[in-house]
Design an enzyme around this catalytic site. Structure first.
Site, PDB file in Angstrom:
ATOM      1  N   HIS A 107      -3.003  -1.738   0.629  1.00 22.13           N
ATOM      2  CA  HIS A 107      -2.221  -1.941   1.854  1.00 22.13           C
ATOM      3  C   HIS A 107      -1.192  -0.839   2.089  1.00 22.13           C
ATOM      4  O   HIS A 107      -0.704  -0.672   3.202  1.00 22.13           O
ATOM      5  CB  HIS A 107      -1.551  -3.324   1.847  1.00 22.13           C
ATOM      6  CG  HIS A 107      -0.373  -3.452   0.936  1.00 22.13           C
ATOM      7  ND1 HIS A 107      -0.458  -4.016  -0.319  1.00 22.13           N
ATOM      8  CD2 HIS A 107       0.930  -3.119   1.099  1.00 22.13           C
ATOM      9  CE1 HIS A 107       0.734  -4.018  -0.881  1.00 22.13           C
ATOM     10  NE2 HIS A 107       1.595  -3.477  -0.042  1.00 22.13           N
ATOM     11  N   ASP A 137      -6.807  -5.181  -3.473  1.00 20.82           N
ATOM     12  CA  ASP A 137      -5.612  -4.461  -3.004  1.00 20.82           C
ATOM     13  C   ASP A 137      -5.328  -3.224  -3.849  1.00 20.82           C
ATOM     14  O   ASP A 137      -4.179  -2.893  -4.135  1.00 20.82           O
ATOM     15  CB  ASP A 137      -4.389  -5.379  -2.985  1.00 20.82           C
ATOM     16  CG  ASP A 137      -3.256  -4.796  -2.136  1.00 20.82           C
ATOM     17  OD1 ASP A 137      -3.537  -3.964  -1.258  1.00 20.82           O
ATOM     18  OD2 ASP A 137      -2.085  -5.173  -2.350  1.00 20.82           O
ATOM     19  N   SER A 215       5.669  -1.552  -3.646  1.00 16.98           N
ATOM     20  CA  SER A 215       4.227  -1.759  -3.704  1.00 16.98           C
ATOM     21  C   SER A 215       3.513  -0.500  -4.190  1.00 16.98           C
ATOM     22  O   SER A 215       3.732   0.594  -3.672  1.00 16.98           O
ATOM     23  CB  SER A 215       3.693  -2.146  -2.328  1.00 16.98           C
ATOM     24  OG  SER A 215       4.126  -3.422  -1.953  1.00 16.98           O
TER      25      SER A 215
END
Length: 369
Positions: A107, A137, A215
């Site tokens: 993402h 992911d 992230s």
């Protein structure tokens, strides 16, 4: 006191360790943390970060989208004309190969037109997304013109224990080289239970602060080894973050680096864990839509059209009891069994329907197809 608030304070670390040593709950202290603190006054956190810090990178992305102006909010003369808008994003990653292969979240680089990688020492490289797997992911970015880059040491997430130290490194809110400290809260937290139904993951849960921009950065153990990839926070809770186990990344990063597609065998049912207690409660409810068998297994709530389960003739209300002879006790186990199978492989699934055992042959399709 929350461990995530200790920060870099050597004094605070010393106090906590001293408290643990004088306390009867010494067994609760992660062994690795105690053994990596020496008499020099340098904390194990500082040592761990020193080992991996140079390999943690900031990833900046740009993506151009085209949209049309709404006549209620834009110039009527321009209505219907396509307008371009530049969207910018930011995340983290870490280098796993000296030639510039970087591991991050899917993402973070989703549909990016431009990827810029900035190292801790200030060097900036143009990045290219080699491969993306939205289901886990995970993504791999390759930087051009890079040689002998610092590399993060990868640990073994299968050896991680609840209560171990967890150190999150990344660039939250654009604040480069940020470190937070916590512990591993739990293991094998299924993605479906945290609201990520489009993923196939069992997360490492931690109370180390993971903020937007973290992230893709590494979650470290006390020895400075990457045991996970920071990926998500729980919006409705404080002190709960999630990381992808590093062993999951190890299994598919090579494929992603080669630009290959990662296959995920897919059954095609919506399901819930079934127990005799759950079934009894349902069956005693006069408003229940249907009766369900009072057994341990997985209840099929819905069969999606044009899927392996649909083709095999599975129905809503079926109880899945076994796959290839392996007893199935909950939905998470069934998902793991499917993930470890192969696309187009024949699976023998034992189900209970209308009080009778049936054996159906299921040929999984690819979730990404």
């Amino acid at each position: 006191m929350k461990l995530s608030r200790l920060g870099y304070s050597i004094a605070a670390i010393a106090i906590v360790i001293a408290t643990f040593f004088s306390s009867p709950i010494l067994a609760a202290v992660p062994i690795g943390a105690v053994s990596t603190t020496d008499n020099s006054g340098i904390s194990f956190v500082s040592k761990a970060v020193d080992l991996v810090g140079a390999a943690v990178v900031r990833i900046d992305t740009e993506r151009t989208i085209t949209r049309r102006i709404d006549p209620f909010f834009g110039d009527e003369a321009m209505t219907g004309l396509p307008q371009q808008q530049l969207l910018r994003g930011q995340g983290s990653g870490f280098i796993i190969d000296r030639d510039g292969i970087i591991l991050t979240n899917a993402h973070v680089v989703d549909r990016a037109d431009k990827v810029t990688v900035t190292l801790k020492d200030g060097r900036i490289f143009e990045g290219k997304v080699s491969g993306v797997d939205p289901v886990t992911d995970l993504a791999v970015v390759k930087v051009s013109g890079a040689k002998n880059l610092p590399v993060a040491q990868l640990g073994d997430s299968d050896r991680v224990k609840v209560g171990d130290w967890a150190i999150a490194v990344g660039n939250p809110f654009g604040l480069d080289n940020t470190v937070t400290l916590g512990i591993v809260s739990t293991l094998k937290r299924a993605s479906a239970t945290v609201g990520m139904t489009d993923k196939r993951l069992d997360f490492i849960q931690t109370d180390a602060a993971i903020n937007p921009g973290n992230s893709g950065g590494p979650l470290l153990n006390a020895q400075g080894q990457a045991i996970g990839i920071n990926t998500a926070i729980r919006a409705d809770a404080v002190g709960i973050g999630f990381a992808i186990p590093i062993n999951k990344a190890k299994t598919i990063s090579t494929q992603l680096a080669r630009g290959e597609k990662v296959s995920h065998p897919y059954l095609g049912v919506q399901m819930v864990t079934l127990t005799p207690a759950i079934a009894t409660e349902n069956n005693n409810d006069p408003n229940a839509m249907f009766q369900i068998p009072e057994v341990n297994g997985v209840l099929v709530v819905r069969v999606l059209p044009n899927t392996a389960a649909s083709i095999a003739g599975m129905r809503r209300g079926d109880a899945i009891l076994e796959v290839n002879g392996e007893v199935i006790r909950d939905a998470s186990q069934l998902q793991d069994v499917m993930e470890n199978s192969h696309v187009a492989e024949q699976l023998q699934v034992r189900i209970l329907r209308d009080g009778k055992n049936r054996l159906v042959t299921v040929v999984p399709k690819d979730l990404n197809s």
